[in-house]
Design a protein around this motif. Sequence first.
Motif, PDB file in Angstrom:
ATOM      1  N   THR A 340       0.724  -1.223   0.026  1.00  0.00           N
ATOM      2  CA  THR A 340      -0.121   0.077   0.026  1.00  0.00           C
ATOM      3  C   THR A 340       0.775   1.342   0.013  1.00  0.00           C
ATOM      4  N   VAL A 341       1.903   1.213   0.871  1.00  0.00           N
ATOM      5  CA  VAL A 341       3.015   2.264   0.990  1.00  0.00           C
ATOM      6  C   VAL A 341       3.938   1.825  -0.137  1.00  0.00           C
ATOM      7  N   HIS A 342       4.229   2.539  -1.226  1.00  0.00           N
ATOM      8  CA  HIS A 342       5.229   2.015  -2.123  1.00  0.00           C
ATOM      9  C   HIS A 342       6.216   3.007  -2.478  1.00  0.00           C
ATOM     10  N   ASP A 343       6.537   3.896  -1.493  1.00  0.00           N
ATOM     11  CA  ASP A 343       7.352   4.911  -1.654  1.00  0.00           C
ATOM     12  C   ASP A 343       8.709   4.730  -1.362  1.00  0.00           C
ATOM     13  N   GLY A 344       8.992   3.461  -0.908  1.00  0.00           N
ATOM     14  CA  GLY A 344      10.355   3.023  -0.551  1.00  0.00           C
ATOM     15  C   GLY A 344      10.685   3.068   0.946  1.00  0.00           C
ATOM     16  N   ASP A 599      -9.663  14.448   0.040  1.00  0.00           N
ATOM     17  CA  ASP A 599     -10.482  15.812   0.166  1.00  0.00           C
ATOM     18  C   ASP A 599     -10.100  16.446  -1.345  1.00  0.00           C
ATOM     19  N   SER A 600     -10.393  17.458  -1.496  1.00  0.00           N
ATOM     20  CA  SER A 600     -10.184  18.317  -2.877  1.00  0.00           C
ATOM     21  C   SER A 600      -8.776  18.548  -3.327  1.00  0.00           C
ATOM     22  N   ARG A 601      -7.981  18.184  -2.057  1.00  0.00           N
ATOM     23  CA  ARG A 601      -6.483  18.894  -2.502  1.00  0.00           C
ATOM     24  C   ARG A 601      -5.527  17.539  -2.141  1.00  0.00           C
ATOM     25  N   HIS A 602      -5.867  16.648  -1.134  1.00  0.00           N
ATOM     26  CA  HIS A 602      -4.930  15.931  -0.567  1.00  0.00           C
ATOM     27  C   HIS A 602      -5.553  14.418  -0.388  1.00  0.00           C
ATOM     28  N   THR A 603      -4.736  13.515  -0.571  1.00  0.00           N
ATOM     29  CA  THR A 603      -4.859  12.128  -0.076  1.00  0.00           C
ATOM     30  C   THR A 603      -4.125  11.525   1.269  1.00  0.00           C
ATOM     31  N   ALA A 604      -4.515  10.620   2.146  1.00  0.00           N
ATOM     32  CA  ALA A 604      -3.786  10.172   3.174  1.00  0.00           C
ATOM     33  C   ALA A 604      -4.062   8.948   3.488  1.00  0.00           C
ATOM     34  N   TYR A 605      -3.227   8.158   4.142  1.00  0.00           N
ATOM     35  CA  TYR A 605      -3.439   6.681   4.643  1.00  0.00           C
ATOM     36  C   TYR A 605      -2.633   6.687   6.011  1.00  0.00           C
ATOM     37  N   TYR A 606      -3.554   5.851   6.955  1.00  0.00           N
ATOM     38  CA  TYR A 606      -2.774   5.616   8.290  1.00  0.00           C
ATOM     39  C   TYR A 606      -3.412   4.238   8.694  1.00  0.00           C
ATOM     40  N   ASN A 607      -2.155   3.381   9.234  1.00  0.00           N
ATOM     41  CA  ASN A 607      -2.701   1.984   9.979  1.00  0.00           C
ATOM     42  C   ASN A 607      -2.949   2.388  11.195  1.00  0.00           C
ATOM     43  N   SER A 608      -4.086   1.604  11.836  1.00  0.00           N
ATOM     44  CA  SER A 608      -4.370   2.057  13.074  1.00  0.00           C
ATOM     45  C   SER A 608      -4.167   0.704  13.995  1.00  0.00           C
ATOM     46  N   GLY A 609      -4.404   0.862  15.306  1.00  0.00           N
ATOM     47  CA  GLY A 609      -4.204  -0.424  15.905  1.00  0.00           C
ATOM     48  C   GLY A 609      -3.068  -0.219  17.299  1.00  0.00           C
ATOM     49  N   ASP A 610      -3.723  -0.781  18.271  1.00  0.00           N
ATOM     50  CA  ASP A 610      -2.540  -0.514  19.322  1.00  0.00           C
ATOM     51  C   ASP A 610      -1.581  -2.032  19.403  1.00  0.00           C
ATOM     52  N   HIS A 650       3.609   3.244  12.643  1.00  0.00           N
ATOM     53  CA  HIS A 650       2.803   2.492  11.744  1.00  0.00           C
ATOM     54  C   HIS A 650       2.744   3.295  10.519  1.00  0.00           C
ATOM     55  N   PRO A 651       2.650   2.260   9.513  1.00  0.00           N
ATOM     56  CA  PRO A 651       2.759   2.692   7.957  1.00  0.00           C
ATOM     57  C   PRO A 651       1.699   3.767   7.902  1.00  0.00           C
ATOM     58  N   ASN A 652       2.140   4.957   7.219  1.00  0.00           N
ATOM     59  CA  ASN A 652       1.231   6.170   7.155  1.00  0.00           C
ATOM     60  C   ASN A 652       1.960   7.013   5.810  1.00  0.00           C
ATOM     61  N   SER A 653       1.065   7.732   5.227  1.00  0.00           N
ATOM     62  CA  SER A 653       1.546   8.426   3.995  1.00  0.00           C
ATOM     63  C   SER A 653       0.509   9.479   3.739  1.00  0.00           C
ATOM     64  N   ILE A 660      -3.501   1.676  -3.159  1.00  0.00           N
ATOM     65  CA  ILE A 660      -4.203   0.454  -3.051  1.00  0.00           C
ATOM     66  C   ILE A 660      -4.260  -0.335  -1.998  1.00  0.00           C
ATOM     67  N   SER A 661      -5.471  -1.081  -1.641  1.00  0.00           N
ATOM     68  CA  SER A 661      -5.266  -1.903  -0.317  1.00  0.00           C
ATOM     69  C   SER A 661      -6.711  -2.956  -0.539  1.00  0.00           C
ATOM     70  N   TRP A 662      -6.120  -4.316  -0.628  1.00  0.00           N
ATOM     71  CA  TRP A 662      -7.200  -5.411  -0.629  1.00  0.00           C
ATOM     72  C   TRP A 662      -6.702  -6.348   0.303  1.00  0.00           C
ATOM     73  N   ASN A 663      -6.380  -5.802   1.584  1.00  0.00           N
ATOM     74  CA  ASN A 663      -5.796  -6.576   2.700  1.00  0.00           C
ATOM     75  C   ASN A 663      -4.281  -7.172   2.204  1.00  0.00           C
ATOM     76  N   ASN A 664      -3.721  -6.527   1.515  1.00  0.00           N
ATOM     77  CA  ASN A 664      -2.343  -6.921   1.064  1.00  0.00           C
ATOM     78  C   ASN A 664      -1.425  -6.309   2.118  1.00  0.00           C
ATOM     79  N   LYS A 665      -0.210  -6.514   1.830  1.00  0.00           N
ATOM     80  CA  LYS A 665       0.949  -5.916   3.018  1.00  0.00           C
ATOM     81  C   LYS A 665       0.791  -4.593   2.659  1.00  0.00           C
ATOM     82  N   GLN A 666       1.092  -3.752   3.917  1.00  0.00           N
ATOM     83  CA  GLN A 666       0.874  -2.164   4.145  1.00  0.00           C
ATOM     84  C   GLN A 666       2.203  -1.899   3.644  1.00  0.00           C
ATOM     85  N   ALA A 667       3.376  -2.301   3.940  1.00  0.00           N
ATOM     86  CA  ALA A 667       4.520  -1.470   3.710  1.00  0.00           C
ATOM     87  C   ALA A 667       5.894  -2.587   4.016  1.00  0.00           C
TER      88      ALA A 667
END
Length: 929
Positions: A340-344, A599-610, A650-653, A660-667
């Motif tokens: 999901t996070v593929h920026d290296g 939103d109209s300008r940005h996208t974002a991602y965050y993986n939650s959980g303790d 936590h994986p974030n971006s 993309i996400s279909w329950n695949n590896k996050q990062a």
Amino acid sequence: MPRRSPRTAPDRLRTSRRLPGFLKTASVCVLVAGLLAPFTRTAAAAVDATAPNDYCGGQCSDIVPPGENGNATLAQILLNQAFGTQPSHAEDQLGPYAGLATGYKGLTDATINTFFNDASFGVPSGQVASTEKPAGRGDVTIVRDKKSGVPHITGTTRYGTEFGAGYAAGEDRLWLMDVFRHVGRGRLTSFAGGAAANQGLEQQFYRDAPYTEADLQAQIDNAVAKNGARGRQALDDVNAYLAGINAYIDASDSGRYFPGEYVLTGHKDSITNAGTIDHFKVTDMVALASVIGSLFGSGGGGEVNNARSLLAAQARYGVEQGTRVWESFRERNDPEAALTVHDGRSFPYAAKPADAQGQALPDTGSVTQEPLVYDRTGSAATASARKMSATAAGATLGSARRGMSNALVVSGEHTAGGHPIAVFGPQTGYFAPQLLMLQEIQGPGISARGASFAGLSMYVELGRGQDYSWSATTSGQDIIDTYAVELCQDDYHYLYHGTCTAMDKVEQKNAWSPTVADGTAAGSYTMRAWRTKYGPVAYRAAVGGKKVAYTTLRSSYLHEADSIIGFQMLNDPDYVKGPQDFQSAAQHINFTFNWFYADSRHTAYYNSGDNPVRADGVDAEFPVWGRPAYEWRNWDPATNTADYTPASAHPNSMDQDYYISWNNKQAEEYTTASWGDGSVHRGDLLDDRVKKLVAAGGVTRTKLVQAMADAGLADLRAEDVLPELLKVVDSAPVTDPTAAAAVGKLKAWVAAGAKRTETSAGSKTYADADAIRVLDAWWPLLVKAEFEPGLGPDLYTAITGSLPVDEAPSAGHGPTGSHAGSSFQYGWWSYVDKDIRAVLGESVRGGLAHTYCGGGSLGACRDTLLGTLKQAAGLTAAQVYPGDDQCSAGDQWCADSITQRTLGGIKHGRISWQNRPTFQQVVEYTSHR
């Protein structure tokens, strides 16, 4: 004005009939002519309820089948069972949802809402179906639209707003909410009857969360206490929401238009109106949350199964080589996995330690599952009923935790309009009524529209705010650990920090009356759970000859209510004003989810959980000793709190080119508890398509919906593995006529796109049907023939216990057993892909420890594939699709079809298979506050 009209003659038929199976009504043959008077309601004033705070520009859409209305009177249930008639808005979203499977290729931006709802705020005056002031309150109004009957709740006070949300929840899902508050307490059979599926369901969740009433209340108290003003506001919101539900219960009871299932299960008498529908209370919310968290937000576990397969590998190959073989199949951090996070960037978590410490692997053959059920009486005591009860969870909601859900998000840099576009949603299964319900809530500090789980809809949980949308997929990172506690004195005492300590016994007694409809006799049993400071006991075993109990400890245990703060923030327009605020809100959700934002300008991602911080040297894959040296850092057993990894870990971006996400590896380096995050994953179906769109530029809502829909009809095996298999087959001429004919069919299917699609809308026949039959038959045969000779039967069986060989649409899988839609998450496709490429001499990163097909010989591998292909081609459709309670043997389309599993009295028809979210949004915001 009540939403449901007073019940008419059929509602007053005296009956104590119960619902067989999991709350399924029996077929009812009744004469209804003249029995059903018209349901009447006062026409609503045509007022313009359009909201002024909508920045989506008419480009937000959503859908959740089968329909918003999940309540039905007894008369409506009887009519549905006899003639198939549907209550208003009970299935009006099912047809559009189903239609996308054949309609997506001709889609345009102008026709998106042919297949989705307009998710704009408010209701235009010409679309107002009804307006009501619940319980006569002057501080809240519920407006319902004509198209889908969605409640649009507008309050002038915070209390009134939440009261209205609760009232609307009662109108739309009262019976379902009641079912699940009983499931969460392990009391379903006492409430709805002793059918095997009901037993299996309550047992599954009682194993995971054997809470007492005091435990439930403590979770509320703790969540409020640690969150200050927001915690107190959350409790006020819950109390107002409950007051709204209870007001609806009282109104529907006095007006006699409550859900008919209460009569069918003997809770109400249709003639005298005797009986009660219990009011909801605060602890019911925690019970409901524990069910949802267990189903979708509790990644991890499986350490005992992992230990078994590791020991089998070591027995086969020796310790050193066996460990290598096991690790190659586990694919903890496969370099070919879709990310999901593929920026290296990498986010190390749950990595394999260089020198594992504290492992407590069981002695071979010593593991037994902890018994849960005692004191059976009645027909439930028979061997058949015991077996059905033990396996029912796998056929209903409580099957092995599945990921499900998907997301496609593209940044504005690559879209035609210059604004981000998202197509995303959760796959929560298909039910009647649906677990999720749509709503819009507008009031002080709340402004949102979207889906919420029934009974937890004081806030929108997945949806949109004024100028942003958010959604989630299940992430599956490991927040569950298994501890081995050494027994002392007897089987119910254990060593805790050197002291022999008694386990805590928790019991739930259930008894049920005879069930007329399905012949189930009266019965009872007791569910008994043993709890330790390290969590509930799941297994018994021996480790080095010492008797132990294996316990299961998850970070969200005793913390089911904590996530309420994150959802409160997501609904608050004064809190979420951009991607950073969204990520901050998601950090307050302790369940394991991937969260996406646009939103109209940005996208974002965050993986939650303790994510607990584990002691140095602890390998999260295997059981460890229950000793201080191996506990989570700063773990407090009294509150089950510990140190957790910081948000930055936590994986974030933000603003990645696409997600993309279909329950695949996050990062990279982020190890989840899921097996199968390898070179072929269903996430690749999305990644390949979205990557092409982004490379071409000019992405539109239509193009992104089409990418999702196209991936949702693809057979992962056929698209990403079958071409490699055919390379091996084609390495020499195919002379056998049966095999040659099968190869020709498979090649033609691949050339046509490898989809499982109808010949035409409603045909109930697949194009390329014979090729699909051949692959469905071939896959399990070829996998076994490819791997079992090298692995040996014991190791092959052990690994299939952690990762099933296949998850085709016709397989039993997902939260509803068969006919569940969600497919191709779990399977051996990555193993086959890597092994076959190795046989072909192609480059393989992160390959298996050995080459298995034909022992690595191309010719021998080809013989294996052709032999199993010929065998598969000879199997009839009836053998490949043996039939079940929904379909006759040999009906290929029906075997794949999606069934809305009945959780109440209303039934709906099957729809053609689609591998897509249940609730889904399509959004592109045109402006921002």
